[in-house]
Design a protein around this motif. Structure first.
Motif, mmCIF file in Angstrom:
data_model
loop_
_atom_site.group_PDB
_atom_site.id
_atom_site.type_symbol
_atom_site.label_atom_id
_atom_site.label_comp_id
_atom_site.label_asym_id
_atom_site.label_seq_id
_atom_site.Cartn_x
_atom_site.Cartn_y
_atom_site.Cartn_z
ATOM 1 N N LYS A 94 -18.151 1.194 -21.089
ATOM 2 C CA LYS A 94 -17.801 0.234 -22.317
ATOM 3 C C LYS A 94 -17.865 -1.375 -21.715
ATOM 4 C CE LYS A 94 -13.746 -0.384 -23.991
ATOM 5 N NZ LYS A 94 -12.460 0.108 -24.541
ATOM 6 N N ILE A 95 -17.319 -1.491 -20.459
ATOM 7 C CA ILE A 95 -17.190 -2.963 -19.843
ATOM 8 C C ILE A 95 -18.541 -3.179 -19.255
ATOM 9 C CG2 ILE A 95 -15.823 -4.083 -18.179
ATOM 10 C CD1 ILE A 95 -13.706 -2.398 -18.734
ATOM 11 N N THR A 96 -19.259 -2.449 -18.446
ATOM 12 C CA THR A 96 -20.380 -2.760 -17.636
ATOM 13 C C THR A 96 -21.803 -2.176 -18.093
ATOM 14 O OG1 THR A 96 -20.308 -0.640 -16.359
ATOM 15 C CG2 THR A 96 -18.792 -2.509 -15.608
ATOM 16 N N GLY A 97 -21.605 -1.239 -19.024
ATOM 17 C CA GLY A 97 -22.959 -0.582 -19.394
ATOM 18 C C GLY A 97 -23.398 0.506 -18.204
ATOM 19 N N TYR A 98 -22.444 0.855 -17.234
ATOM 20 C CA TYR A 98 -22.937 1.682 -16.251
ATOM 21 C C TYR A 98 -21.978 2.785 -16.290
ATOM 22 C CZ TYR A 98 -26.112 -1.766 -14.500
ATOM 23 O OH TYR A 98 -27.080 -2.698 -14.012
ATOM 24 N N ILE A 99 -22.222 3.908 -15.543
ATOM 25 C CA ILE A 99 -21.223 5.221 -15.286
ATOM 26 C C ILE A 99 -20.763 5.162 -14.088
ATOM 27 C CG2 ILE A 99 -22.285 6.426 -17.357
ATOM 28 C CD1 ILE A 99 -23.722 8.176 -15.288
ATOM 29 N N ARG A 100 -19.781 5.958 -13.682
ATOM 30 C CA ARG A 100 -19.556 6.108 -12.572
ATOM 31 C C ARG A 100 -20.293 6.702 -11.504
ATOM 32 N NH1 ARG A 100 -16.353 10.599 -9.846
ATOM 33 N NH2 ARG A 100 -15.562 9.850 -7.938
ATOM 34 N N GLY A 101 -20.579 6.295 -10.105
ATOM 35 C CA GLY A 101 -21.631 6.786 -9.334
ATOM 36 C C GLY A 101 -22.972 6.166 -9.544
ATOM 37 N N GLY A 102 -22.913 5.302 -10.519
ATOM 38 C CA GLY A 102 -24.075 4.485 -10.834
ATOM 39 C C GLY A 102 -23.814 3.187 -11.322
ATOM 40 N N CYS A 103 -22.601 2.539 -10.764
ATOM 41 C CA CYS A 103 -22.465 1.189 -11.272
ATOM 42 C C CYS A 103 -22.886 0.019 -10.356
ATOM 43 C CB CYS A 103 -20.741 0.798 -11.390
ATOM 44 S SG CYS A 103 -20.430 -0.757 -12.032
ATOM 45 N N SER A 104 -23.878 -0.666 -10.631
ATOM 46 C CA SER A 104 -24.451 -1.858 -10.070
ATOM 47 C C SER A 104 -23.749 -3.122 -10.404
ATOM 48 C CB SER A 104 -25.907 -1.865 -10.341
ATOM 49 O OG SER A 104 -26.579 -3.043 -9.558
ATOM 50 N N PRO A 105 -23.825 -4.095 -9.394
ATOM 51 C CA PRO A 105 -23.013 -5.508 -9.536
ATOM 52 C C PRO A 105 -23.951 -6.380 -10.209
ATOM 53 C CG PRO A 105 -23.720 -5.255 -7.260
ATOM 54 C CD PRO A 105 -23.934 -3.912 -7.682
ATOM 55 N N LEU A 106 -25.484 -5.860 -10.625
ATOM 56 C CA LEU A 106 -26.414 -6.549 -11.027
ATOM 57 C C LEU A 106 -26.456 -6.102 -12.486
ATOM 58 C CD1 LEU A 106 -28.673 -6.375 -7.949
ATOM 59 C CD2 LEU A 106 -27.371 -8.301 -8.678
#
Length: 158
Positions: A94-106
């Protein structure tokens, strides 16, 4: 064929050189140590992305070497906030658009204050998630910092 991710597209748009590297995902082990083993890279080059909630209500992104621990007090200090705590993993997408194991700083859903552990300065390149499990971006630490407007700081401990 390697499909581009939003993080890779951002680097393309910024004309930043990178390499997109695939590895085999183990759903039972999403750790940076598994990524290092699967890509045959030194863990010192594998950087994980951690998102924290800070007071006042805000989020901060931290990138640090895969085998180190985030120092929450140091992160709060360099960010100029009272305190930071890890977000609940159920809130990550919800915050980043990414899931655990696939969270990019970009290319997160929004831009957040970002810090990269200063140890990255000693490296020619780092690997960060490309925004999906099984894909990493290999790029210089300076290019990583420039692409996500990050600052380098001492935010990790052994």
């Amino acid at each position: 064929m390697i499909h581009k991710t939003n993080a890779a597209r951002l680097l393309d748009k910024l004309k930043i050189a990178y390499e997109l590297v695939e590895y085999e995902v183990d759903e039972n082990d999403l750790s940076a140590l598994h990524v290092a083993s699967s890509t045959r890279q030194d863990i010192k080059n594998i950087y994980k992305t951690i998102v924290c909630a800070c007071e006042p209500k805000n989020f901060i992104v931290a990138c640090l070497q895969g085998d180190l621990e985030l120092d929450l007090k140091a992160l709060a200090h360099v960010a100029g906030v009272k305190r930071c705590e890890l977000i609940n993993l159920k809130d990550l997408e919800k915050i980043t658009g990414y899931i655990r194991g696939g969270c990019s700083p970009l290319a997160m859903k929004k831009s957040y204050l970002t810090f990269i552990d200063e140890r990255a300065h000693e490296l020619d390149f780092v690997y960060v998630s490309a925004g999906i499990r099984g894909k990493q971006l290999k790029l210089s630490p300076i290019d990583l910092a420039n692409s996500c407007q990050a600052s380098f700081a001492n935010i990790a401990r052994v």
